[in-house]
Design a protein around this motif. Structure first.
Motif, PDB file in Angstrom:
ATOM      1  N   ILE A 314     -21.105  32.231 -31.844  1.00 53.70           N
ATOM      2  CA  ILE A 314     -22.326  31.951 -31.103  1.00 53.70           C
ATOM      3  C   ILE A 314     -23.490  32.183 -32.067  1.00 53.70           C
ATOM      4  CG2 ILE A 314     -21.303  32.516 -28.874  1.00 53.70           C
ATOM      5  CD1 ILE A 314     -22.688  35.211 -28.982  1.00 53.70           C
ATOM      6  N   ARG A 315     -24.712  31.935 -31.659  1.00 56.69           N
ATOM      7  CA  ARG A 315     -25.824  31.949 -32.610  1.00 56.69           C
ATOM      8  C   ARG A 315     -26.849  33.025 -32.255  1.00 56.69           C
ATOM      9  NH1 ARG A 315     -27.093  28.444 -36.688  1.00 56.69           N
ATOM     10  NH2 ARG A 315     -29.280  28.025 -37.181  1.00 56.69           N
ATOM     11  N   ASN A 316     -27.204  33.812 -33.267  1.00 58.63           N
ATOM     12  CA  ASN A 316     -28.212  34.852 -33.106  1.00 58.63           C
ATOM     13  C   ASN A 316     -29.594  34.229 -33.307  1.00 58.63           C
ATOM     14  OD1 ASN A 316     -29.797  37.146 -33.119  1.00 58.63           O
ATOM     15  ND2 ASN A 316     -28.386  38.341 -34.368  1.00 58.63           N
ATOM     16  N   GLN A 317     -30.460  34.337 -32.300  1.00 63.10           N
ATOM     17  CA  GLN A 317     -31.805  33.765 -32.378  1.00 63.10           C
ATOM     18  C   GLN A 317     -32.885  34.838 -32.570  1.00 63.10           C
ATOM     19  OE1 GLN A 317     -32.668  30.377 -32.150  1.00 63.10           O
ATOM     20  NE2 GLN A 317     -30.490  30.015 -32.334  1.00 63.10           N
ATOM     21  N   SER A 318     -32.495  36.028 -32.957  1.00 61.17           N
ATOM     22  CA  SER A 318     -33.429  37.150 -33.015  1.00 61.17           C
ATOM     23  C   SER A 318     -34.550  36.964 -34.024  1.00 61.17           C
ATOM     24  CB  SER A 318     -32.674  38.444 -33.322  1.00 61.17           C
ATOM     25  OG  SER A 318     -31.716  38.715 -32.318  1.00 61.17           O
ATOM     26  N   SER A 319     -34.368  36.094 -35.020  1.00 62.90           N
ATOM     27  CA  SER A 319     -35.417  35.869 -36.017  1.00 62.90           C
ATOM     28  C   SER A 319     -36.540  34.986 -35.487  1.00 62.90           C
ATOM     29  CB  SER A 319     -34.820  35.242 -37.278  1.00 62.90           C
ATOM     30  OG  SER A 319     -34.250  33.968 -36.980  1.00 62.90           O
ATOM     31  N   GLN A 320     -36.310  34.328 -34.355  1.00 64.90           N
ATOM     32  CA  GLN A 320     -37.332  33.457 -33.782  1.00 64.90           C
ATOM     33  C   GLN A 320     -38.411  34.283 -33.090  1.00 64.90           C
ATOM     34  OE1 GLN A 320     -37.723  29.965 -33.451  1.00 64.90           O
ATOM     35  NE2 GLN A 320     -35.715  29.045 -33.178  1.00 64.90           N
ATOM     36  N   LEU A 321     -39.630  33.772 -33.121  1.00 66.78           N
ATOM     37  CA  LEU A 321     -40.770  34.455 -32.530  1.00 66.78           C
ATOM     38  C   LEU A 321     -40.526  34.744 -31.046  1.00 66.78           C
ATOM     39  CD1 LEU A 321     -43.742  35.416 -32.924  1.00 66.78           C
ATOM     40  CD2 LEU A 321     -44.433  33.140 -32.136  1.00 66.78           C
ATOM     41  N   GLY A 322     -40.613  36.025 -30.670  1.00 77.15           N
ATOM     42  CA  GLY A 322     -40.496  36.426 -29.275  1.00 77.15           C
ATOM     43  C   GLY A 322     -39.081  36.483 -28.743  1.00 77.15           C
ATOM     44  N   LEU A 323     -38.084  36.310 -29.614  1.00 77.73           N
ATOM     45  CA  LEU A 323     -36.694  36.267 -29.139  1.00 77.73           C
ATOM     46  C   LEU A 323     -35.846  37.393 -29.731  1.00 77.73           C
ATOM     47  CD1 LEU A 323     -35.943  32.425 -29.152  1.00 77.73           C
ATOM     48  CD2 LEU A 323     -36.854  33.855 -27.313  1.00 77.73           C
ATOM     49  N   ALA A 324     -36.415  38.579 -29.848  1.00 74.57           N
ATOM     50  CA  ALA A 324     -35.651  39.722 -30.348  1.00 74.57           C
ATOM     51  C   ALA A 324     -34.431  39.958 -29.458  1.00 74.57           C
ATOM     52  CB  ALA A 324     -36.534  40.961 -30.380  1.00 74.57           C
ATOM     53  N   ASN A 325     -33.280  40.184 -30.115  1.00 75.35           N
ATOM     54  CA  ASN A 325     -32.018  40.434 -29.414  1.00 75.35           C
ATOM     55  C   ASN A 325     -31.665  39.323 -28.441  1.00 75.35           C
ATOM     56  OD1 ASN A 325     -30.849  42.868 -30.447  1.00 75.35           O
ATOM     57  ND2 ASN A 325     -32.562  43.989 -29.559  1.00 75.35           N
ATOM     58  N   CYS A 326     -31.807  38.092 -28.907  1.00 78.80           N
ATOM     59  CA  CYS A 326     -31.406  36.935 -28.110  1.00 78.80           C
ATOM     60  C   CYS A 326     -30.281  36.179 -28.824  1.00 78.80           C
ATOM     61  CB  CYS A 326     -32.572  35.982 -27.882  1.00 78.80           C
ATOM     62  SG  CYS A 326     -33.760  36.574 -26.652  1.00 78.80           S
ATOM     63  N   VAL A 327     -29.313  35.735 -28.052  1.00 77.44           N
ATOM     64  CA  VAL A 327     -28.233  34.908 -28.583  1.00 77.44           C
ATOM     65  C   VAL A 327     -28.217  33.591 -27.821  1.00 77.44           C
ATOM     66  CG1 VAL A 327     -26.806  36.844 -29.339  1.00 77.44           C
ATOM     67  CG2 VAL A 327     -26.518  35.931 -27.020  1.00 77.44           C
ATOM     68  N   ARG A 328     -27.812  32.533 -28.506  1.00 73.44           N
ATOM     69  CA  ARG A 328     -27.714  31.210 -27.892  1.00 73.44           C
ATOM     70  C   ARG A 328     -26.246  30.800 -27.872  1.00 73.44           C
ATOM     71  NH1 ARG A 328     -29.789  26.481 -31.376  1.00 73.44           N
ATOM     72  NH2 ARG A 328     -27.585  26.518 -31.911  1.00 73.44           N
ATOM     73  N   ILE A 329     -25.792  30.392 -26.705  1.00 68.22           N
ATOM     74  CA  ILE A 329     -24.381  30.035 -26.521  1.00 68.22           C
ATOM     75  C   ILE A 329     -24.289  28.571 -26.117  1.00 68.22           C
ATOM     76  CG2 ILE A 329     -22.267  30.520 -25.238  1.00 68.22           C
ATOM     77  CD1 ILE A 329     -23.409  33.330 -24.677  1.00 68.22           C
ATOM     78  N   SER A 330     -23.600  27.770 -26.911  1.00 70.88           N
ATOM     79  CA  SER A 330     -23.368  26.376 -26.549  1.00 70.88           C
ATOM     80  C   SER A 330     -22.324  26.311 -25.443  1.00 70.88           C
ATOM     81  CB  SER A 330     -22.885  25.576 -27.757  1.00 70.88           C
ATOM     82  OG  SER A 330     -23.789  25.690 -28.838  1.00 70.88           O
ATOM     83  N   VAL A 331     -22.479  25.359 -24.559  1.00 65.83           N
ATOM     84  CA  VAL A 331     -21.525  25.189 -23.460  1.00 65.83           C
ATOM     85  C   VAL A 331     -20.331  24.397 -23.961  1.00 65.83           C
ATOM     86  CG1 VAL A 331     -21.179  24.274 -21.141  1.00 65.83           C
ATOM     87  CG2 VAL A 331     -23.399  25.256 -21.778  1.00 65.83           C
ATOM     88  N   GLY A 332     -19.162  24.955 -23.804  1.00 66.95           N
ATOM     89  CA  GLY A 332     -17.948  24.287 -24.251  1.00 66.95           C
ATOM     90  C   GLY A 332     -17.224  23.602 -23.102  1.00 66.95           C
ATOM     91  N   SER A 333     -15.979  23.266 -23.346  1.00 66.78           N
ATOM     92  CA  SER A 333     -15.127  22.711 -22.301  1.00 66.78           C
ATOM     93  C   SER A 333     -14.758  23.817 -21.316  1.00 66.78           C
ATOM     94  CB  SER A 333     -13.855  22.142 -22.927  1.00 66.78           C
ATOM     95  OG  SER A 333     -13.078  23.198 -23.485  1.00 66.78           O
ATOM     96  N   PRO A 334     -14.203  23.479 -20.143  1.00 68.20           N
ATOM     97  CA  PRO A 334     -13.787  24.542 -19.220  1.00 68.20           C
ATOM     98  C   PRO A 334     -12.859  25.567 -19.861  1.00 68.20           C
ATOM     99  CG  PRO A 334     -13.760  22.430 -18.097  1.00 68.20           C
ATOM    100  CD  PRO A 334     -14.040  22.136 -19.545  1.00 68.20           C
ATOM    101  N   GLU A 335     -11.943  25.082 -20.686  1.00 64.09           N
ATOM    102  CA  GLU A 335     -11.008  25.999 -21.346  1.00 64.09           C
ATOM    103  C   GLU A 335     -11.740  26.900 -22.341  1.00 64.09           C
ATOM    104  OE1 GLU A 335      -9.180  22.557 -19.643  1.00 64.09           O
ATOM    105  OE2 GLU A 335     -10.686  22.670 -21.244  1.00 64.09           O
ATOM    106  N   GLU A 336     -12.672  26.321 -23.109  1.00 64.17           N
ATOM    107  CA  GLU A 336     -13.425  27.115 -24.083  1.00 64.17           C
ATOM    108  C   GLU A 336     -14.316  28.142 -23.396  1.00 64.17           C
ATOM    109  OE1 GLU A 336     -13.900  23.919 -27.764  1.00 64.17           O
ATOM    110  OE2 GLU A 336     -15.280  23.828 -26.060  1.00 64.17           O
TER     111      GLU A 336
END
Length: 354
Positions: A314-336
């Motif tokens: 998954i992707r750590n977005q903490s370096s972005q302005l105002g997004l300390a301790n934020c992660v971004r999760i892409s939506v996968g298939s139902p199984e994923e």
């Protein structure tokens, strides 16, 4: 160049694992036929078949379409064509997509940042002040937003168009538009092109169409602006196999499959968002109309490491302005998504120190 930090793409910054949920890719792929008979010949500068197909899909005129290597190349073309190196600037509204700033740096142009305010909306006073005080030639609006996952209302885009009239281009980057439309958000600016010669819309086949590996994107704008980009576009921008696959994806059958996949991804997104709200270490789940979810957690790096150890990226977005301790999760298939939830169920925030 020595002082530049390159864009940390998902493939460059992370590798390994068997569950790739860090690049906002579609979990769905399909087989395409590629005719190799004429691979010894250069492709056309612009494929009339592809551009006509996308014009019909986007409900714009054929003359308003240019195709190229992903929407990233569209960003680069606009800056090279309209920003004088060392003099002009672009404007962005962080947190936002990082390639706007990097493409400007490569062309020796500054980036003026007017951060989003409130619940991820535009600061119109800040934008107006920046336009008056800087030689800004392009304003980039990521709509739907990456990484927030929200949208700007139509009235906001229209207000920026009015502010920029006679001063700067306005670029609406609509990489995630299909997911937003399925979610009930009517945000595309394509119908505003006719009366706004300074408007540009960027599109891609990398997200909803599931063709990230083919690298096909589009710039939509009025004909005079499209023609202004011709001198800076490569003589053969898209490989013949990419053209063939993109043309097949835009057929009626291809679009039916696209819609079915988007419906399932949006349903899975909503299910995953509900699951994430049940974890005590998740402080906030941002509302999303895209194919990804942004979450504020107690310790982003710890969550990342836990997932990586289990083979999930998954992707750590903490370096972005105002997004300390934020992660971004892409939506996968139902199984994923089920596998990701199983991995997250095993995470114990107290076991990994901050």
């Amino acid at each position: 160049m020595r002082n530049m930090t390159p864009y940390a793409s998902a493939r460059r910054s992370m590798s390994g694992g068997n569950l790739w949920l860090n690049a906002n890719e579609s979990p769905y792929s399909r087989d395409y036929m590629v005719d190799s008979q004429f691979l010894n010949r250069y492709p056309n500068f612009q494929s009339r078949t592809l551009n006509h197909a996308y014009a019909d899909y986007a409900k714009v005129k054929f003359e308003q379409v240019m195709s190229h290597r992903g929407s990233d190349e569209g960003i680069e073309l606009l800056i090279r064509a309209f920003c004088t190196p060392g003099q002009d600037a672009i404007l962005t509204c962080p947190p936002t997509y990082g390639m706007y700033k990097i493409s400007a740096q490569l062309n020796q142009n500054n980036t003026v940042e007017v951060p989003l305010i409130g619940d991820g909306q535009l600061d119109f006073d800040g934008i107006a002040q920046a336009l008056n005080n800087n030689a800004i030639k392009i304003v980039f609006l990521c709509n739907p937003s990456n990484p927030l996952g929200n949208t700007l209302p139509r009235s906001a885009v229209e207000q920026v168009l009015e502010l920029c009239k006679g001063k700067a281009l306005v670029v609406s980057d609509e990489a995630y538009i299909e997911f937003a439309e399925q979610s009930g958000a009517q945000v595309s600016a394509t119908d505003l092109l006719q009366n706004n010669p300074h408007l540009v819309v960027l599109r891609t086949l990398s997200k909803a169409f599931g063709l990230a590996g083919v690298r096909v994107g589009f710039t939509l704008a009025n004909e005079a602006l499209i023609q202004a980009l011709v001198p800076v576009l490569a003589p053969y921008p898209l490989p013949a196999p990419s053209l063939q696959i993109a043309e097949q994806a835009l057929t009626l059958d291809g679009q039916i499959e696209l819609r079915q996949n988007v419906i399932e991804i949006c349903a899975e997104r909503d299910m995953l968002a509900r699951a994430l709200t049940g974890y005590g270490w998740v402080k906030r789940v941002y509302p999303s109309v895209t194919n990804f979810i942004l979450c504020e957690v107690t310790n982003a790096e710890a969550v990342m490491q836990h997932c990586m150890q289990a083979g999930a990226l998954i992707r750590n977005q903490s370096s972005q302005l105002g997004l300390a301790n934020c992660v971004r999760i892409s939506v996968g298939s139902p199984e994923e998504n089920s596998e990701l939830i199983r991995i997250l169920d095993l995470y114990r925030a107290e076991e990994i120190p901050a």
